[in-house]
Design a protein around this motif. Sequence first.
Motif, PDB file in Angstrom:
ATOM      1  N   PRO A  57      27.191 -23.674  28.023  1.00 32.90           N
ATOM      2  CA  PRO A  57      27.362 -22.537  28.928  1.00 32.90           C
ATOM      3  C   PRO A  57      28.820 -22.072  28.969  1.00 32.90           C
ATOM      4  O   PRO A  57      29.732 -22.825  28.619  1.00 32.90           O
ATOM      5  CB  PRO A  57      26.932 -23.103  30.280  1.00 32.90           C
ATOM      6  CG  PRO A  57      27.286 -24.555  30.189  1.00 32.90           C
ATOM      7  CD  PRO A  57      27.041 -24.948  28.753  1.00 32.90           C
ATOM      8  N   THR A  58      29.006 -20.832  29.398  1.00 34.10           N
ATOM      9  CA  THR A  58      30.354 -20.315  29.561  1.00 34.10           C
ATOM     10  C   THR A  58      30.350 -19.250  30.649  1.00 34.10           C
ATOM     11  O   THR A  58      29.306 -18.939  31.236  1.00 34.10           O
ATOM     12  CB  THR A  58      30.895 -19.752  28.238  1.00 34.10           C
ATOM     13  OG1 THR A  58      32.292 -19.472  28.394  1.00 34.10           O
ATOM     14  CG2 THR A  58      30.171 -18.487  27.823  1.00 34.10           C
ATOM     15  N   VAL A  59      31.536 -18.712  30.920  1.00 30.83           N
ATOM     16  CA  VAL A  59      31.701 -17.608  31.867  1.00 30.83           C
ATOM     17  C   VAL A  59      32.474 -16.523  31.143  1.00 30.83           C
ATOM     18  O   VAL A  59      33.490 -16.815  30.484  1.00 30.83           O
ATOM     19  CB  VAL A  59      32.460 -18.046  33.143  1.00 30.83           C
ATOM     20  CG1 VAL A  59      32.643 -16.862  34.095  1.00 30.83           C
ATOM     21  CG2 VAL A  59      31.729 -19.185  33.833  1.00 30.83           C
ATOM     22  N   ILE A  60      31.996 -15.280  31.212  1.00 35.08           N
ATOM     23  CA  ILE A  60      32.656 -14.200  30.486  1.00 35.08           C
ATOM     24  C   ILE A  60      33.254 -13.198  31.473  1.00 35.08           C
ATOM     25  O   ILE A  60      33.404 -13.481  32.648  1.00 35.08           O
ATOM     26  CB  ILE A  60      31.696 -13.521  29.492  1.00 35.08           C
ATOM     27  CG1 ILE A  60      30.553 -12.806  30.227  1.00 35.08           C
ATOM     28  CG2 ILE A  60      31.142 -14.542  28.504  1.00 35.08           C
ATOM     29  CD1 ILE A  60      29.720 -11.907  29.315  1.00 35.08           C
ATOM     30  N   GLY A  61      33.574 -11.998  30.976  1.00 32.08           N
ATOM     31  CA  GLY A  61      34.183 -10.944  31.783  1.00 32.08           C
ATOM     32  C   GLY A  61      35.632 -10.734  31.384  1.00 32.08           C
ATOM     33  O   GLY A  61      36.312 -11.654  30.907  1.00 32.08           O
ATOM     34  N   PHE A  62      36.120  -9.504  31.555  1.00 26.70           N
ATOM     35  CA  PHE A  62      37.478  -9.145  31.123  1.00 26.70           C
ATOM     36  C   PHE A  62      38.395  -8.708  32.263  1.00 26.70           C
ATOM     37  O   PHE A  62      39.558  -9.081  32.297  1.00 26.70           O
ATOM     38  CB  PHE A  62      37.410  -8.014  30.086  1.00 26.70           C
ATOM     39  CG  PHE A  62      36.957  -8.451  28.735  1.00 26.70           C
ATOM     40  CD1 PHE A  62      37.852  -8.958  27.810  1.00 26.70           C
ATOM     41  CD2 PHE A  62      35.617  -8.386  28.377  1.00 26.70           C
ATOM     42  CE1 PHE A  62      37.449  -9.373  26.557  1.00 26.70           C
ATOM     43  CE2 PHE A  62      35.196  -8.796  27.125  1.00 26.70           C
ATOM     44  CZ  PHE A  62      36.104  -9.292  26.209  1.00 26.70           C
ATOM     45  N   ILE A 112      36.073 -14.332  33.817  1.00 23.61           N
ATOM     46  CA  ILE A 112      36.392 -13.521  34.986  1.00 23.61           C
ATOM     47  C   ILE A 112      35.262 -13.492  36.019  1.00 23.61           C
ATOM     48  O   ILE A 112      35.510 -13.346  37.219  1.00 23.61           O
ATOM     49  CB  ILE A 112      36.731 -12.077  34.534  1.00 23.61           C
ATOM     50  CG1 ILE A 112      38.035 -12.065  33.719  1.00 23.61           C
ATOM     51  CG2 ILE A 112      36.792 -11.122  35.700  1.00 23.61           C
ATOM     52  CD1 ILE A 112      39.236 -12.640  34.444  1.00 23.61           C
ATOM     53  N   PHE A 113      34.022 -13.655  35.580  1.00 27.37           N
ATOM     54  CA  PHE A 113      32.893 -13.483  36.489  1.00 27.37           C
ATOM     55  C   PHE A 113      32.669 -14.739  37.339  1.00 27.37           C
ATOM     56  O   PHE A 113      31.629 -15.406  37.255  1.00 27.37           O
ATOM     57  CB  PHE A 113      31.633 -13.133  35.715  1.00 27.37           C
ATOM     58  CG  PHE A 113      31.672 -11.788  35.039  1.00 27.37           C
ATOM     59  CD1 PHE A 113      32.525 -10.776  35.473  1.00 27.37           C
ATOM     60  CD2 PHE A 113      30.839 -11.516  33.948  1.00 27.37           C
ATOM     61  CE1 PHE A 113      32.563  -9.534  34.854  1.00 27.37           C
ATOM     62  CE2 PHE A 113      30.864 -10.275  33.332  1.00 27.37           C
ATOM     63  CZ  PHE A 113      31.729  -9.282  33.777  1.00 27.37           C
ATOM     64  N   CYS A 117      39.541 -18.080  38.798  1.00 20.75           N
ATOM     65  CA  CYS A 117      39.708 -18.113  37.348  1.00 20.75           C
ATOM     66  C   CYS A 117      41.175 -18.281  36.986  1.00 20.75           C
ATOM     67  O   CYS A 117      42.075 -18.002  37.795  1.00 20.75           O
ATOM     68  CB  CYS A 117      39.156 -16.839  36.697  1.00 20.75           C
ATOM     69  SG  CYS A 117      39.963 -15.318  37.242  1.00 20.75           S
ATOM     70  N   LEU A 118      41.409 -18.750  35.769  1.00 22.62           N
ATOM     71  CA  LEU A 118      42.765 -18.916  35.247  1.00 22.62           C
ATOM     72  C   LEU A 118      43.119 -17.745  34.341  1.00 22.62           C
ATOM     73  O   LEU A 118      42.289 -17.299  33.535  1.00 22.62           O
ATOM     74  CB  LEU A 118      42.869 -20.215  34.440  1.00 22.62           C
ATOM     75  CG  LEU A 118      42.633 -21.522  35.191  1.00 22.62           C
ATOM     76  CD1 LEU A 118      42.728 -22.708  34.220  1.00 22.62           C
ATOM     77  CD2 LEU A 118      43.631 -21.699  36.334  1.00 22.62           C
ATOM     78  N   VAL A 119      44.362 -17.258  34.470  1.00 24.09           N
ATOM     79  CA  VAL A 119      44.849 -16.158  33.641  1.00 24.09           C
ATOM     80  C   VAL A 119      46.325 -16.414  33.330  1.00 24.09           C
ATOM     81  O   VAL A 119      47.087 -16.772  34.235  1.00 24.09           O
ATOM     82  CB  VAL A 119      44.713 -14.797  34.363  1.00 24.09           C
ATOM     83  CG1 VAL A 119      45.173 -13.660  33.455  1.00 24.09           C
ATOM     84  CG2 VAL A 119      43.288 -14.556  34.821  1.00 24.09           C
TER      85      VAL A 119
END
Length: 372
Positions: A57-62, A112-113, A117-119
């Motif tokens: 699994p993962t988490v996406i979004g920009f 991002i979703f 989150c880390l950025v």
Amino acid sequence: MSHLAAVCLAKGQPFELQTRPTPKPGPGELLIAAKSVALNPADCIMRDQGLFIPSYPTVIGFDVAGLVLEVGDNVPVNTTDDELGPSFRPGVTRVAGYSASFWRSFDPDYGIFQERCLVPWQHVIPLPDTGISWNEAASLPVSCQVPLNAWDLMGISRIGETPSSSTPAPVRKSDVLLIWGATSSVGSMGVQTARLLCEDPTSSFAAVYATAGAVNMQFVASLGADRVFDYKEPRVVDIIVSAAKVDGLGIRHCFLANGKLELCQAVLKAFVGDNQAGKRQKAMIASAPVIPPGTEMEGIETVFVFPSLEEEERLAQFQYWMGWPRKNLASGAIRPSPELKIVGKGLEAINAGLDMLSRGVSCTKLVVEISE
């Protein structure tokens, strides 16, 4: 500590809300509490087709806007002079961020979703305390990065950066910047940044041409386009070429935000050839959509708009791309665009928002509010 995330479990499946452990930021990173997220066509493709995703699994979004909660080592925290760069203060600094998930092998901590989150700090736009909402801020990172990246790839000097000579020779303004698909978020910001390029005395660009649907042509003109053409007009290529010739200008640079590559190529083809000095003139297209195979055309180079894959170079790129809107938002030189549509509140609204985006929207940026 833990938080909620919209988790991508497998290709083609809707996101599922799950609890995830809240990560600690590493060197050069920020932990952000998400307030709003904006939706992009790439999010739909990644959810539905698994584009780029190596494992689940993962988490996406920009695109995200939120509050800095924690900072890692080597993050600027005490800068007060704008010329020295941004400053990030936990619990105080409001930011808009561009996900680094792609460059972290889709580690879900960087998606991002989710509520946290880390950025990397270079990937964020520090926001003013007032004057821009979380929803507006969420629409900015991708919409600013893509056209600025496009200008870099086409070798166009950055806005406000003079050539290496301390006394540059006068520049003859004889070129057009063509924005194809100007009602998307990247297209509309492309028009705004192109307008500023035209106003730069060191730039050879004299005019911004853009395409849009008939109902949105006035909006695109309000962003700074000198001429706006209906892309649905069957003779649109001939009309654009004729307009440039009437204006005494050439079109050799095109940013394809959305639409058909072959139409952009047809416009530029009319201006490829030898100039009066007998020198072969180049033409370039920077394409936000993935470039289909077998679409090469002699005399026209087409490049896919994407940041560097090399870490140090990418971070330097993003530091400029995200720093640029910070200053220009404050001065009023650019504004978030196009019109926002709030599709829901909470992470559970993201699936429905992406479904809406997949069906097609026009001159609209879809946003989900995550928290107050």
